[in-house]
Design a protein around this motif. Structure first.
Motif, short mmCIF file in Angstrom:
data_model
loop_
_atom_site.label_atom_id
_atom_site.label_comp_id
_atom_site.label_asym_id
_atom_site.label_seq_id
_atom_site.Cartn_x
_atom_site.Cartn_y
_atom_site.Cartn_z
N PHE A 217 69.66 47.63 47.22
CA PHE A 217 69.36 48.46 45.91
C PHE A 217 69.66 47.28 45.20
O PHE A 217 69.53 46.38 44.20
CB PHE A 217 69.06 49.75 45.77
N ALA B 275 62.88 52.80 41.65
CA ALA B 275 62.85 53.04 42.82
C ALA B 275 61.93 52.61 43.57
O ALA B 275 62.26 51.46 45.01
CB ALA B 275 63.37 54.02 43.47
N LEU C 247 49.19 64.94 38.72
CA LEU C 247 49.48 63.92 38.07
C LEU C 247 49.00 63.12 37.79
O LEU C 247 49.08 61.59 37.78
CB LEU C 247 50.99 63.94 38.57
N ILE C 248 47.38 63.09 37.33
CA ILE C 248 46.46 61.59 37.10
C ILE C 248 46.23 61.65 35.50
O ILE C 248 45.52 62.53 34.73
CB ILE C 248 45.49 62.18 37.96
N ASN C 249 46.23 60.45 35.21
CA ASN C 249 46.21 60.45 33.63
C ASN C 249 43.94 60.00 33.73
O ASN C 249 43.75 59.19 34.44
CB ASN C 249 46.69 59.14 33.87
N THR D 12 66.34 50.55 52.09
CA THR D 12 66.79 51.27 50.74
C THR D 12 68.13 51.83 50.32
O THR D 12 68.28 52.82 50.05
CB THR D 12 65.75 52.76 51.20
N GLY E 65 53.80 63.26 46.64
CA GLY E 65 54.26 61.59 44.99
C GLY E 65 53.90 60.58 45.53
O GLY E 65 52.87 60.31 46.20
N SER E 66 55.22 59.26 46.09
CA SER E 66 55.08 57.90 46.21
C SER E 66 54.11 57.76 47.59
O SER E 66 54.00 56.73 47.59
CB SER E 66 56.67 57.40 45.79
N VAL F 139 57.61 56.57 30.44
CA VAL F 139 56.71 56.52 31.83
C VAL F 139 56.32 54.76 32.63
O VAL F 139 56.23 55.55 33.49
CB VAL F 139 55.30 57.77 31.38
N ILE G 14 46.87 63.85 30.87
CA ILE G 14 47.38 64.14 32.15
C ILE G 14 47.57 65.49 32.96
O ILE G 14 47.65 66.28 32.58
CB ILE G 14 49.16 63.79 32.62
N LEU H 168 42.70 56.21 37.59
CA LEU H 168 43.17 55.69 39.78
C LEU H 168 44.02 57.11 40.54
O LEU H 168 44.69 57.33 39.67
CB LEU H 168 44.08 54.09 39.68
N GLN I 184 44.79 53.01 31.96
CA GLN I 184 44.61 54.00 32.87
C GLN I 184 43.61 53.21 33.53
O GLN I 184 42.77 53.90 34.63
CB GLN I 184 44.73 55.29 32.43
N LEU J 152 45.93 58.77 43.18
CA LEU J 152 46.37 58.02 44.59
C LEU J 152 46.98 59.81 44.42
O LEU J 152 47.19 60.00 45.96
CB LEU J 152 47.51 56.88 44.37
N THR J 153 48.22 59.53 43.93
CA THR J 153 48.84 61.04 44.05
C THR J 153 48.88 62.54 43.97
O THR J 153 47.66 62.96 42.92
CB THR J 153 50.42 61.04 42.45
C1 LIG Z 1 52.58 60.54 33.17
C2 LIG Z 1 52.45 60.53 34.25
C3 LIG Z 1 50.91 60.00 34.30
C4 LIG Z 1 50.71 59.71 36.28
N1 LIG Z 1 49.13 59.22 35.86
C5 LIG Z 1 49.14 59.10 37.56
C6 LIG Z 1 47.81 58.34 37.88
O1 LIG Z 1 46.68 57.98 36.78
N2 LIG Z 1 47.61 58.42 38.85
C7 LIG Z 1 48.31 58.74 40.10
O2 LIG Z 1 48.17 57.95 41.51
N3 LIG Z 1 49.78 59.00 39.69
C8 LIG Z 1 50.15 59.15 38.34
N4 LIG Z 1 51.38 58.85 38.26
C9 LIG Z 1 52.11 59.77 39.74
C10 LIG Z 1 53.31 59.09 39.46
O3 LIG Z 1 52.08 57.85 40.42
C11 LIG Z 1 54.02 59.50 40.53
O4 LIG Z 1 55.67 60.08 39.67
C12 LIG Z 1 54.50 59.15 42.00
O5 LIG Z 1 54.03 58.87 42.53
C13 LIG Z 1 55.99 59.63 41.99
O6 LIG Z 1 55.91 60.93 42.77
P1 LIG Z 1 57.20 61.94 42.55
O7 LIG Z 1 57.97 62.06 41.37
O8 LIG Z 1 56.68 63.09 42.57
O9 LIG Z 1 58.35 61.21 43.67
P2 LIG Z 1 58.65 61.40 44.75
O10 LIG Z 1 57.62 60.09 45.82
O11 LIG Z 1 59.02 62.36 45.25
O12 LIG Z 1 60.62 60.03 45.05
C14 LIG Z 1 61.47 61.06 44.20
C15 LIG Z 1 62.69 59.96 44.54
O13 LIG Z 1 62.72 59.95 45.76
C16 LIG Z 1 63.07 58.69 45.58
N5 LIG Z 1 62.48 57.74 46.26
C17 LIG Z 1 60.63 58.27 46.46
N6 LIG Z 1 60.57 56.82 47.14
C18 LIG Z 1 60.94 56.16 47.14
C19 LIG Z 1 61.74 54.90 47.72
N7 LIG Z 1 60.33 53.87 48.79
N8 LIG Z 1 62.38 53.94 47.54
C20 LIG Z 1 63.61 55.08 47.27
N9 LIG Z 1 63.56 56.08 46.50
C21 LIG Z 1 62.71 56.53 46.57
C22 LIG Z 1 62.98 58.36 43.65
O14 LIG Z 1 64.42 58.43 43.62
C23 LIG Z 1 61.90 59.32 43.36
O15 LIG Z 1 62.41 59.15 42.08
C24 LIG Z 1 51.79 59.68 37.16
C25 LIG Z 1 52.68 60.02 36.97
C26 LIG Z 1 53.51 60.63 35.46
C27 LIG Z 1 54.86 61.54 35.29
#
Ligand SMILES: Cc1cc2nc3c(=O)[nH]c(=O)nc-3n(C[C@H](O)[C@H](O)[C@H](O)COP(=O)(O)OP(=O)(O)OC[C@H]3O[C@@H](n4cnc5c(N)ncnc54)[C@H](O)[C@@H]3O)c2cc1C
Length: 597
Positions: free
Chosen positions: A506, A384, A165-167, A501, A140-141, A375, A221, A132, A100, A134-135
């Motif tokens: 997929f 995904a 949720l940042i490492n 998607t 989430g993503s 993880v 974390i 890093l 990380q 971002l989250t």
């Molecule tokens: C242990 C751990 C360490 C982490 N460390 C960091 C870190 O250091 N820095 C950081 O920034 N983040 C970190 N993360 C965050 C990680 O990157 C997130 O888990 C990620 O952003 C996904 O967010 P979410 O699980 O809330 O899912 P969401 O984004 O809410 O998505 C939920 C579900 O929707 C579906 N989905 C989402 N997007 C798509 C897509 N484009 N296409 C199809 N399906 C989709 C998937 O099934 C997904 O599981 C960490 C996570 C964990 C568990």
């Protein structure tokens, strides 16, 4: 004699990894650094493995996170990948904490100013952790919805909001932080900042408490909350509004490098299972004499080689073909962690009750690595997200191949061979301008299948004649599957299913990755069979691997790959050779450490 040594080739890229392996010693010896006993104990106590991080810092590991051009010791990304695997086979918590730090530094290596690269280099070489960020909890993503803002201020920028949720969120000294630098939703509304916590005024940040996790339980974390945190404008990397592009390019590299965690973990999973299965006597014989158990273990080895083929080629592409990484990094980040999870699952079935026990066999390491390994497919873009990125490029890829019929020009063939030839240098590190935001339909690796078949037919190597014919038959089946995939994508377009998607896309993206992995393995073999001898060059692993993919993809039937008992027995003996000689389960099977260090 079983030939498993790389005795005709001394690969400079793997020298540091071999030295580190010998330095750390046998992980079964409790007193050695990063031993199974130590890592399981840290995990049991949810404790950060500082002692393990320090042990690696003492041997200069952090210098390898810094490219040579920024005063570090990393000659190439492949060198760092090999080092990461040595640590990951022992402890993913430690490997991921240090990994990380590399991830946090990546935007700086790619897009930082001279001052920023000097600052980050100094921190990393001093073993200061980084991250890093971002989250955010609410998004989430969906990073485009980020709510952490950097607003104009008389002294630069004022940052507020929370990353979650940042490492290394709390322990990290530096952060590459994604912020919204102007209102709106466009790509130019995001910026990446290099934050050095040591320079912030008191109270400008508050840590988010450690978040309990299923695996890497000792990891930090957590997160970080910014409270009217004023920073100079000089912290912006790659220009105000350039954050999205720099983040996307950062992830193209991190997604490949993260797979070193997976490959290290699955090496241990296979080793622990085989170690148990050879010794364990039931029904008057060894577990490895049960055909289903033996086939599971052989399948694990084939999966490991296939995942490694992908990772080796795409890691080299970071310096040799960085313009192809939008697609290749997504394939790597989807395929390698998912395959590694499968290896761990299948090894766990052979290991039986011991895969679930938190002591005894290798100090209970298996259950830890199984939780930890899960993880890898979550962060830096989940499975995904990466499948979505691949699915979104299928139309362009298929359109380009329909036009070219998979034909490669001589210079493209030369570039592919250079990409896959492991004793050719891949030194250096790219800058952001070397990377692209799309592959524009180019994928020379999957396109190369037909040319690789011609090359194998025309240039016999160490493999025996029967095996060469079998290889050619398997590649012919793969070419048919590639045609079917291309036709299926065209059918989706006719049916007006354009959504990246969609379920159908997929599924096709997953198939694409399997074919890509097969092409990577063939390419690696063709490019290195004259220099890496023994098990690698004789090619049984490749024949069985391709037959196994065809068993899954084509209509030849699930047992297709199990038919050739002679080839299977030869591979089994080679596999046992690697195990008894205590070598890495790898295309580059270097010696593992034995005894007390
Ligand atoms: C242990 C751990 C360490 C982490 N460390 C960091 C870190 O250091 N820095 C950081 O920034 N983040 C970190 N993360 C965050 C990680 O990157 C997130 O888990 C990620 O952003 C996904 O967010 P979410 O699980 O809330 O899912 P969401 O984004 O809410 O998505 C939920 C579900 O929707 C579906 N989905 C989402 N997007 C798509 C897509 N484009 N296409 C199809 N399906 C989709 C998937 O099934 C997904 O599981 C960490 C996570 C964990 C568990």
């Amino acid at each position: 004699m079983l030939m498993t040594e790389v005795d005709r080739l001394d690969l400079p890229t793997w020298r540091k990894a071999q030295e580190l392996e010998q330095h750390l010693g046998d992980p079964r010896v409790a007193a050695n650094p990063l031993s199974c006993h130590t890592t399981v104990n840290f995990d049991e106590g949810d404790e950060f493995p500082q002692k393990s991080v320090d042990a690696l810092s003492d041997v200069g590991f952090f210098n390898y996170l810094v490219p040579e051009k920024f005063a570090g010791a990393m000659a190439s990304p492949t060198e760092l990948m090999a080092l990461t695997r040595v640590v990951s086979r022992r402890d993913l918590t430690t490997a991921i904490a240090i990994g990380q730090t590399f991830l946090g530094a990546l935007p700086v290596w790619l897009g930082g100013s001279d001052e920023q690269t000097a600052l980050q280099s100094s921190h990393v070489r001093s073993a200061h952790l980084g991250c890093l960020a971002l989250t955010e909890k609410g998004h989430g993503s969906d990073v485009m919805s980020s709510e952490v803002v950097a607003e104009p201020h008389a002294d630069g920028l004022c940052v507020s909001g929370e990353k979650w949720l940042i490492n290394n969120g709390t322990r990290g000294t530096t952060l590459s932080l994604l912020v919204r630098s102007k209102p709106g939703t466009g790509m130019d509304t995001l910026s990446l900042l290099l934050i050095d916590k040591e320079t912030l005024s008191d109270g400008a940040t508050k840590p988010v408490e450690k978040i309990p996790t299923h695996g890497i339980r000792g990891a930090d974390i957590s997160g970080i909350r910014f409270v009217d945190c004023v920073v100079p404008e000089s912290v912006v990397m790659g220009g105000v509004g350039g954050g999205f592009e720099l983040m996307v390019k950062t992830l193209q590299i991190s997604r490949i490098m993260a797979t070193g965690f997976s490959l290290g973990a699955s090496d241990s999973a296979i080793r622990l299972a085989l170690d148990f299965a050879i010794d364990r006597q039931i029904y008057g014989a060894s577990v490895v004499d049960i055909p289903a158990a033996r086939f599971s273990l052989i399948g694990c080895l084939l999966d490991q080689f296939m995942a490694e083929s992908v990772a080796l080629i795409t890691t080299r592409a970071i310096t040799l073909q960085p313009s192809r990484l939008t697609l290749w990094s997504a394939i790597t980040k989807y395929y390698v962690p998912v395959t590694s999870e499968k290896i761990v699952r299948d090894s766990g079935v052979v290991l039986g009750a011991r895969h679930y026990i938190r002591e005894d066999h290798w100090s209970g390491l298996f259950q830890k690595l199984m939780r930890d390994n899960a993880v890898v497919s979550l962060f830096d873009g989940s499975t995904a997200v990466n499948l979505g990125l691949i699915a979104g490029q299928l139309n362009m890829l298929v359109a380009a191949r329909t036009k070219s019929h998979g034909h490669l020009e001589p210079e493209q063939r030369d570039e592919l061979l250079a990409l896959a030839t492991l004793d050719q240098a891949d030194t250096g590190f790219p800058r952001a301008d070397d990377l692209e935001l799309s592959n524009n339909g180019h994928d020379e690796i999957l396109d190369s299948l037909g040319w690789l078949a011609e090359k194998i037919a025309a240039e016999p190597g160490d493999e025996d004649e029967d095996l060469r014919q079998l290889l050619l038959e398997e590649i012919a089946l793969l070419l048919l599957e590639r045609d079917k995939l291309d036709a299926a994508v065209r059918d989706l377009n006719l049916a007006k299913d354009f959504k990246p998607t969609s379920e159908a896309r997929f599924e096709l993206a997953k198939r694409y990755c399997q074919l890509f992995a097969a092409a990577s393995a063939i390419l690696i073999w063709v490019a290195n069979r004259d220099t890496i001898n023994g098990m690698f060059s004789s090619g049984e692993w490749l024949e069985l691997m391709l037959a196994r993919i065809n068993s899954e993809l084509s209509e030849v039937g699930v047992s297709h790959w199990m038919q050739n008992k002679v080839v299977i027995e030869r591979l089994w003996q080679q596999f046992l050779g690697l195990y008894h000689d205590e070598k890495m389960f790898s295309i580059v099977p270097f010696a593992l450490a034995k005894g007390v260090r």
